[in-house]
Write an enzyme that holds these catalytic residues in place. Structure first.
Site, PDB file in Angstrom:
ATOM      1  N   ASP A  60      44.521  25.579  70.947  1.00  0.00           N
ATOM      2  CA  ASP A  60      43.358  25.500  71.827  1.00  0.00           C
ATOM      3  C   ASP A  60      43.592  24.373  72.827  1.00  0.00           C
ATOM      4  O   ASP A  60      44.406  23.473  72.575  1.00  0.00           O
ATOM      5  CB  ASP A  60      42.086  25.231  71.009  1.00  0.00           C
ATOM      6  N   ASN A 109      44.045  35.305  71.952  1.00  0.00           N
ATOM      7  CA  ASN A 109      42.599  35.377  72.083  1.00  0.00           C
ATOM      8  C   ASN A 109      42.035  34.499  73.199  1.00  0.00           C
ATOM      9  O   ASN A 109      40.953  34.783  73.718  1.00  0.00           O
ATOM     10  CB  ASN A 109      41.975  34.979  70.731  1.00  0.00           C
ATOM     11  N   TYR A 118      37.974  39.177  85.879  1.00  0.00           N
ATOM     12  CA  TYR A 118      37.910  39.338  84.422  1.00  0.00           C
ATOM     13  C   TYR A 118      38.281  40.765  84.031  1.00  0.00           C
ATOM     14  O   TYR A 118      39.107  40.986  83.135  1.00  0.00           O
ATOM     15  CB  TYR A 118      36.498  38.993  83.936  1.00  0.00           C
ATOM     16  N   LYS A 169      41.549  42.016  81.855  1.00  0.00           N
ATOM     17  CA  LYS A 169      41.371  42.693  80.570  1.00  0.00           C
ATOM     18  C   LYS A 169      41.960  44.107  80.594  1.00  0.00           C
ATOM     19  O   LYS A 169      42.467  44.587  79.571  1.00  0.00           O
ATOM     20  CB  LYS A 169      39.892  42.709  80.178  1.00  0.00           C
ATOM     21  N   ILE A 177      29.839  39.312  72.953  1.00  0.00           N
ATOM     22  CA  ILE A 177      29.740  38.655  71.647  1.00  0.00           C
ATOM     23  C   ILE A 177      29.032  37.315  71.825  1.00  0.00           C
ATOM     24  O   ILE A 177      29.249  36.612  72.827  1.00  0.00           O
ATOM     25  CB  ILE A 177      31.143  38.439  71.041  1.00  0.00           C
ATOM     26  N   THR A 195      29.088  34.086  71.664  1.00  0.00           N
ATOM     27  CA  THR A 195      30.028  32.971  71.538  1.00  0.00           C
ATOM     28  C   THR A 195      29.689  31.902  72.578  1.00  0.00           C
ATOM     29  O   THR A 195      28.854  32.132  73.462  1.00  0.00           O
ATOM     30  CB  THR A 195      31.481  33.440  71.786  1.00  0.00           C
TER      31      THR A 195
END
Length: 246
Positions: free
Chosen positions: A34, A87, A153, A157, A186, A188
């Site tokens: 990260d 991810n 984005y 993707k 999601i 998050t």
């Protein structure tokens, strides 16, 4: 998963964090990658306190040399690399095509798409030396459809799915499986900047009537990384509460 080594980029929060928990509970050696060192270090301590095996390696996924160093760290620390979960990502600039800044476009393509190529380039090379492995790339429902205001984005993707399918064709005969997961919206930290009205609007787009949970996506990622998915490669799995069924 006993003795397997797993890299998870963007592993200190959200979907990455939930995925790391599953792999650690199953006995894998988990490398949390990260850009946020503080959160990464704290999370590794949490895993270790519960009897898991984990370490943190700070990485800017947009820099190829750092992605290469991450794989080298995995091999130097645990002797091999078995599973990689690409991810890490950002929401990026929200704008229509004509108003999107060149800097905004380049940043989201770099973080969300180029990083997956860099990851696979070095991850697969390491896996070939082991005789096999599994790569799980995190795309999105916006890898299958467009979304106004999210040109960068959505393009990134979509690109992840093409990269996934191509790598699967190239390496599946060498016992390396490559798959993509397409989460819906999601709940998050990526959505923390949204106000309640916008969140409710997103919820209404999912026939199931709510946002997804990181732990739900993690279950699919874990399965794809495991031998239970041994005949699965080159696939794109939406996990979206019905979003793409409309």
């Amino acid at each position: 998963m006993e003795g397997k080594t797993v890299i998870i980029t963007g592993g200190a929060s959200g979907i990455g964090k939930a995925t790391a928990v599953l792999f650690a509970e199953a006995g894998a050696n988990v490398i949390i990658s990260d850009i946020d060192k503080l959160q990464g270090d704290l999370f590794v301590k949490e895993i270790i306190s519960k009897g898991g095996i984990a370490s943190f390696y700070q990485t800017d996924v947009a820099i190829p040399e750092q992605m290469e160093a991450l794989v080298e760290y995995a091999i130097n620390t645990y002797g091999k690399l078995d599973i990689a979960v690409n991810n890490a990502g950002i929401g990026g600039e929200q704008n229509n095509v004509t108003n999107m800044s060149l800097e905004g476009w380049q940043k989201i393509i770099s973080v969300n798409l180029n990083s997956v190529f860099y990851g696979m380039k070095y991850q697969i090379a390491a896996m070939l030396k082991n005789g096999g492995g599994s790569v799980v790339n995190i795309s999105s429902i916006l890898g299958a459809v467009g979304f106004a205001g999210s040109a960068g984005y959505s393009a990134a993707k979509h690109g992840i799915i093409g990269l996934t399918q191509t790598a699967a064709l190239e390496y599946s005969s060498q016992n390396i499986r490559v798959n993509a997961v397409g989460p819906g919206f999601i709940d998050t930290p990526l959505l923390n900047a949204l106000d309640a009205e916008m969140k409710n609007q997103l919820i209404s787009m999912h026939p199931i009537g709510r946002l997804g949970k990181s732990a739900e996506v993690a279950e699919l990622i874990f399965w794809l990384g495991s031998e239970k998915a041994s005949f699965v490669t080159g696939s794109y799995y939406p996990i979206d509460g019905g979003y793409l069924s409309k």
